[in-house]
Design a protein around this motif. Structure first.
Motif, PDB file in Angstrom:
ATOM      1  N   PHE A  11       0.810  -1.218   0.000  1.00  0.00           N
ATOM      2  CA  PHE A  11       0.000   0.000   0.000  1.00  0.00           C
ATOM      3  C   PHE A  11       0.843   1.267   0.000  1.00  0.00           C
ATOM      4  O   PHE A  11       0.579   2.208  -0.755  1.00  0.00           O
ATOM      5  CB  PHE A  11      -0.943  -0.015   1.203  1.00  0.00           C
ATOM      6  N   TYR A  12       1.873   1.321   0.847  1.00  0.00           N
ATOM      7  CA  TYR A  12       2.645   2.554   0.981  1.00  0.00           C
ATOM      8  C   TYR A  12       3.651   2.746  -0.152  1.00  0.00           C
ATOM      9  O   TYR A  12       4.467   3.668  -0.111  1.00  0.00           O
ATOM     10  CB  TYR A  12       3.337   2.596   2.342  1.00  0.00           C
ATOM     11  N   LEU A  15      -0.908   9.439   2.556  1.00  0.00           N
ATOM     12  CA  LEU A  15      -1.081   9.216   3.990  1.00  0.00           C
ATOM     13  C   LEU A  15       0.191   9.528   4.766  1.00  0.00           C
ATOM     14  O   LEU A  15       0.140  10.006   5.900  1.00  0.00           O
ATOM     15  CB  LEU A  15      -1.520   7.773   4.243  1.00  0.00           C
ATOM     16  N   VAL A  16       1.347   9.245   4.158  1.00  0.00           N
ATOM     17  CA  VAL A  16       2.614   9.611   4.796  1.00  0.00           C
ATOM     18  C   VAL A  16       2.706  11.127   4.939  1.00  0.00           C
ATOM     19  O   VAL A  16       3.096  11.653   5.994  1.00  0.00           O
ATOM     20  CB  VAL A  16       3.804   9.068   3.986  1.00  0.00           C
ATOM     21  N   ALA A  17       2.336  11.837   3.882  1.00  0.00           N
ATOM     22  CA  ALA A  17       2.338  13.305   3.940  1.00  0.00           C
ATOM     23  C   ALA A  17       1.355  13.807   4.989  1.00  0.00           C
ATOM     24  O   ALA A  17       1.640  14.766   5.719  1.00  0.00           O
ATOM     25  CB  ALA A  17       1.979  13.876   2.559  1.00  0.00           C
ATOM     26  N   LEU A  18       0.204  13.138   5.090  1.00  0.00           N
ATOM     27  CA  LEU A  18      -0.799  13.514   6.091  1.00  0.00           C
ATOM     28  C   LEU A  18      -0.248  13.341   7.502  1.00  0.00           C
ATOM     29  O   LEU A  18      -0.480  14.179   8.388  1.00  0.00           O
ATOM     30  CB  LEU A  18      -2.057  12.664   5.902  1.00  0.00           C
ATOM     31  N   LEU A  41       6.370  10.063  13.705  1.00  0.00           N
ATOM     32  CA  LEU A  41       7.376   9.905  12.655  1.00  0.00           C
ATOM     33  C   LEU A  41       7.667   8.451  12.312  1.00  0.00           C
ATOM     34  O   LEU A  41       8.423   8.173  11.371  1.00  0.00           O
ATOM     35  CB  LEU A  41       8.672  10.601  13.075  1.00  0.00           C
ATOM     36  N   ALA A  42       7.082   7.511  13.066  1.00  0.00           N
ATOM     37  CA  ALA A  42       7.371   6.098  12.830  1.00  0.00           C
ATOM     38  C   ALA A  42       6.961   5.670  11.428  1.00  0.00           C
ATOM     39  O   ALA A  42       7.741   5.027  10.709  1.00  0.00           O
ATOM     40  CB  ALA A  42       6.663   5.239  13.883  1.00  0.00           C
ATOM     41  N   ARG A  43       5.743   6.014  11.018  1.00  0.00           N
ATOM     42  CA  ARG A  43       5.269   5.584   9.704  1.00  0.00           C
ATOM     43  C   ARG A  43       6.102   6.188   8.567  1.00  0.00           C
ATOM     44  O   ARG A  43       6.562   5.440   7.692  1.00  0.00           O
ATOM     45  CB  ARG A  43       3.796   5.924   9.526  1.00  0.00           C
ATOM     46  N   PRO A  44       6.312   7.522   8.530  1.00  0.00           N
ATOM     47  CA  PRO A  44       7.153   8.058   7.445  1.00  0.00           C
ATOM     48  C   PRO A  44       8.544   7.451   7.404  1.00  0.00           C
ATOM     49  O   PRO A  44       9.084   7.196   6.327  1.00  0.00           O
ATOM     50  CB  PRO A  44       7.209   9.563   7.767  1.00  0.00           C
ATOM     51  N   THR A  45       9.119   7.191   8.583  1.00  0.00           N
ATOM     52  CA  THR A  45      10.465   6.622   8.631  1.00  0.00           C
ATOM     53  C   THR A  45      10.491   5.206   8.080  1.00  0.00           C
ATOM     54  O   THR A  45      11.355   4.844   7.272  1.00  0.00           O
ATOM     55  CB  THR A  45      10.997   6.625  10.078  1.00  0.00           C
ATOM     56  N   SER A  95      11.700   1.366   3.784  1.00  0.00           N
ATOM     57  CA  SER A  95      11.204   0.267   2.966  1.00  0.00           C
ATOM     58  C   SER A  95      11.371   0.545   1.483  1.00  0.00           C
ATOM     59  O   SER A  95      11.723  -0.342   0.706  1.00  0.00           O
ATOM     60  CB  SER A  95       9.722  -0.004   3.268  1.00  0.00           C
ATOM     61  N   ASN A  96      11.130   1.791   1.081  1.00  0.00           N
ATOM     62  CA  ASN A  96      11.162   2.129  -0.341  1.00  0.00           C
ATOM     63  C   ASN A  96      12.550   2.456  -0.869  1.00  0.00           C
ATOM     64  O   ASN A  96      12.763   2.418  -2.081  1.00  0.00           O
ATOM     65  CB  ASN A  96      10.238   3.317  -0.619  1.00  0.00           C
TER      66      ASN A  96
END
Length: 309
Positions: free
Chosen positions: A242-243, A251-254, A292-296, A301-302
Motif C-alpha cells: 500500500f505505501y 497518507l505519509v504526507a498527512l 514519525l514512525a510511519r514516514p520513517t 522500505s522504499n
C-alpha cells in the motif's frame, strides 16, 4: 528492467511477450497432453492439468505467472487454482517472504494490548474514585479497545491463513477499519493534550475548537478517500504494498502534516504555561516518535530494503 516490467501493460504482441521468456530456464510450461511433464489430460473435450513445480532461487523473489494462447482469435477460457508454498512449518509455509512474521507480530501485540487494557482499566478505576477520570483518558481507553479488536481480527485471519493459505479475507478490511478508528481516536487524544486540554485548561477557546475540528475532519476524510482510492486502483501486479502507491504517499504526507500541527500546538501551550515546560518537553519527544514512525518505516522500505523483483 525485469521480464515482468517488460511485458506488463506494454504494447507488445502476444508472441513478443512470450519471446521475453527463456525456455532454457524452464520458464515456459506448455499446457498440453503432448507434453508429459505438464500433467495435462483431455477430459470431455476439456484439457485438465494437475501438476506441481519447485522454484529454486538464491534469494527471495517475486514470481509472476501468466497464461497465453497466441494462436487463437477466440480468447482463452480458463479455470485455475494455484497453491504456492514456501519452505518451513506453520509460521512460514503459507506466507510469502514479505509476509513472514506478520502472524507472530500480531499475536505479540494482541497480548501486549490485552495487558495494556487491563492496566488502563485498573488506572481508570482509581481515577474514577479520585474524581479525575477525564475525557482524554476515556478516549485513550476506547482507542486501546478498538485497536485490540483490530488485532483480534488480524490474528483470526492470519491464524486460519497459516493452515489453508486463504484465511478469512473479509477480516482484513474490517481489521484495518478498526485500526484506523483507533489511530484517529489516539490522534485526538494527543492533539487535545498538546493544546493543554485537561492539563492546563478545562476547555478550548472557540477558535481552537474550530481549528481542531477542521483538522480532524480533514484527516478523517483524507484517510477514508485514500483507502477508497486504494481499493479502486491498487494493482498487486504493479504495486508491492500500500505505501508504495500514490495513496500511501498521501497518507505519509498527512502524518507529517499532523506532526507539524502537534509540535506547533505544544510550543504555543508551553509559551502560555511555561511551568509545564518539563512535562511537554518529554511529551513532545516521546510522541514525536509515534508520529514519525510511519514516514520513517516507509522511507526505509522504499529506499533501503532490497527489491525482490
Amino acid at each position: 528492467v525485469t521480464q515482468w516490467d517488460a511485458v506488463y501493460r506494454s504494447n507488445l504482441t502476444c508472441s513478443q511477450r512470450e519471446n521475453v521468456l527463456d525456455p532454457r530456464n524452464n520458464q515456459i510450461i506448455v499446457l498440453s497432453p503432448d507434453f508429459h511433464f505438464s500433467g495435462c489430460v483431455v477430459r470431455e473435450s476439456t484439457i485438465s492439468c494437475d501438476s506441481s513445480r519447485r522454484f529454486k532461487s538464491s534469494r527471495e523473489r517475486w514470481w509472476y505467472i501468466a497464461v497465453s494462447k497466441c494462436n487463437t482469435i477466440n480468447g482463452l477460457h480458463l479455470k485455475y487454482r494455484l497453491h504456492m508454498l514456501n519452505p518451513g512449518g506453520l509460521w512460514a509455509k503459507e506466507f510469502s517472504a514479505d509476509e513472514q512474521g506478520i502472524l507472530e507480530t500480531d499475536i505479540f501485540f494482541l497480548f501486549a494490548y490485552a495487558f495494556l487494557l487491563v492496566w488502563v482499566c485498573v488506572r481508570a478505576s482509581i481515577l474514577y474514585h479520585m474524581g479525575k477520570l477525564h475525557m482524554t483518558y476515556k478516549l485513550f481507553a476506547t482507542a486501546i479497545v478498538i485497536q485490540l479488536t483490530s488485532l483480534m481480527f488480524f490474528c483470526i485471519h492470519y491464524g486460519i491463513y497459516a493452515n489453508n493459505g486463504v484465511g478469512v479475507p473479509v477480516l482484513i478490511p474490517i481489521g484495518r477499519t478498526f485500526g484506523t478508528l483507533s489511530e484517529i481516536l489516539f490522534l485526538n487524544v494527543l492533539l487535545l493534550l498538546a493544546k493543554g486540554w485537561t492539563v492546563v485548561r478545562g476547555r478550548l477557546s472557540e477558535q481552537s475548537q474550530f481549528r481542531f475540528a477542521l483538522l480532524m475532519v480533514f484527516y478523517t476524510v483524507t484517510y477514508v478517500v485514500m483507502f477508497i482510492w486504494e481499493a479502486k486502483t491498487f494493482d498487486p501486479a504493479h504495486v508491492l504494498y500500500f505505501y508504495d502507491s500514490p495513496a500511501g504517499y498521501c497518507l505519509v504526507a498527512l502524518s507529517f502534516i499532523t506532526f507539524c500541527w502537534f509540535v506547533y500546538a505544544v510550543i504555543v501551550t508551553v509559551k502560555k504555561y511555561p511551568d509545564k515546560r518539563r512535562f511537554y518537553a518529554q511529551f513532545c519527544v516521546v510522541f514525536s516518535v509515534w508520529f514519525l514512525a510511519r514516514p520513517t518505516v516507509v522511507l526505509l522500505s522504499n529506499s533501503v530494503l532490497e527489491d525482490w523483483s
